[in-house]
Scaffold this motif. Sequence first.
Motif: not given
Length: 484
Positions: A179-183, A190-197, A237-239
């Motif tokens: 998920l690209f958050l911006g520059l 900057f990014f956010a990543v959803q963890i798999a488990s 991430a939730q969306w």
Amino acid sequence: MLQHVASSRATLALHSGLNRLVALALSNQQLATAAAERSTADSKANASSQAKQWYEQSSLFYSNYPLNRAADARRDADQVLAWFNSPNARVTPVNGSHILVTKDTQTAAFYGDAEGVSPSASSNSSSNDASIPGTTSNNGSSGNGQESAPAAVQATSQPVFISPAAELGLALHPDVPPLFLGLSNASTPFFAVQIASASIANDIASHYNAKWVSARTAGPELSRVDAALMAVASGLAQWHLDAQYHGSTGSKTQPQDGGYSRKCPTSGRVLYPRIDPAIITLVTAGEDWCLLGSKSGWPGGRYSTLAGFLELGETLEQALCREVAEESGVVVDLHSVRYVASQPWPFPRSLMVGFYASAATDAVGNNKGGGNGGSSGSSSDGTSVVLSQQGRKAMMDSGIRSEEVSTALSACPVLQTPIPQEGEMQDVRWFHRDWLLQAIQQGPAAAPGNFQIPGSYSLAHHLITGWLYRLHPATVSNGSSGSS
């Protein structure tokens, strides 16, 4: 001959004088132009400086987004992937509504201090707030009528940022893209990543000496810029977790635009994160009274402004009047509704729109709460002022001694009787400004009935203290307490 010489000299003198006048005029024009250019440059520099300061220290929590969202560039999937794989990319793990926070400043983010209006702030900054141009530092009101920021609250936690992204290996959720958050100002992606488990999430938390906390709970412990950033990260991430399939076709949707939309391959429809607007309002009666309510399940003594979501086909003003009537039985004067501010509240997807409004004076005795009766007094113009028994009780509960009731009645406006509506509020009542001010300054431990209002990061706090400041400009301090 002499006449001709004299005439020539006069002509030369005239031409010389005209030349001097022209030169002087041109000189004055050049000076004026230069002064105007300097003034314009100074104005632009001052405006840029004020814009930067305002962006850095917006008065409402979750409003200080620190990055350039680069909305045009994020449509290029190859560019987004290149940013994600770059060695300087900063990646924060999220687990749906939960974010990873730590006390370790080594994993904190720094958003840079290049030119522009993006904040220059580290997430472990000792203070989240600074003076806002044109405002005061004590929950006050500026000369232009805008309320100021709450007093500073020290950040005690930081979100974890990992660099490079390869450190996370195969820990990413297969159906949620980076998920690209911006520059940042320095063009750091900057990014956010959803963890798999859940098991991988626990391993990551242990490795970085961190813990998973809901973004809403962690927000007040973070700096303003970190809180805004992580609210967006967790909300996105939730969306994505909720929107993997199209509601009509049942087809699996495909992420795009750096994570800001998903597309149904069957219908071609593009889906975006939904935003649920809600009104929040402080209803007042005259200059002395405001209406606050308490819900079951809240801590004892906690009161807040009234709020509710819009319904289909409603204006914001209509929704406000309906919600106040539903929650308290008090009728609002539609024409008194005044917009104050809005606040992102992505838990998971709300936008709070704040207003001031006045109770309708012609609805006393006719509101759904009940009729008149009981004692009466006289207003300043000599007309009769009648309050119901509950109205008098509200005044007594607001810190007025019994021997002061008759005096108080003669100086206060007519109050509608607030009646908590079933399924809405546990208690709704009018609070006098003097009592409210003293209770906030005392704090919940010392205030009568452990009275408290929402924390300073909330729009409710902003509305209440903003109203009090206009009445007590020299005495309102940061009486933040309670939770959102």
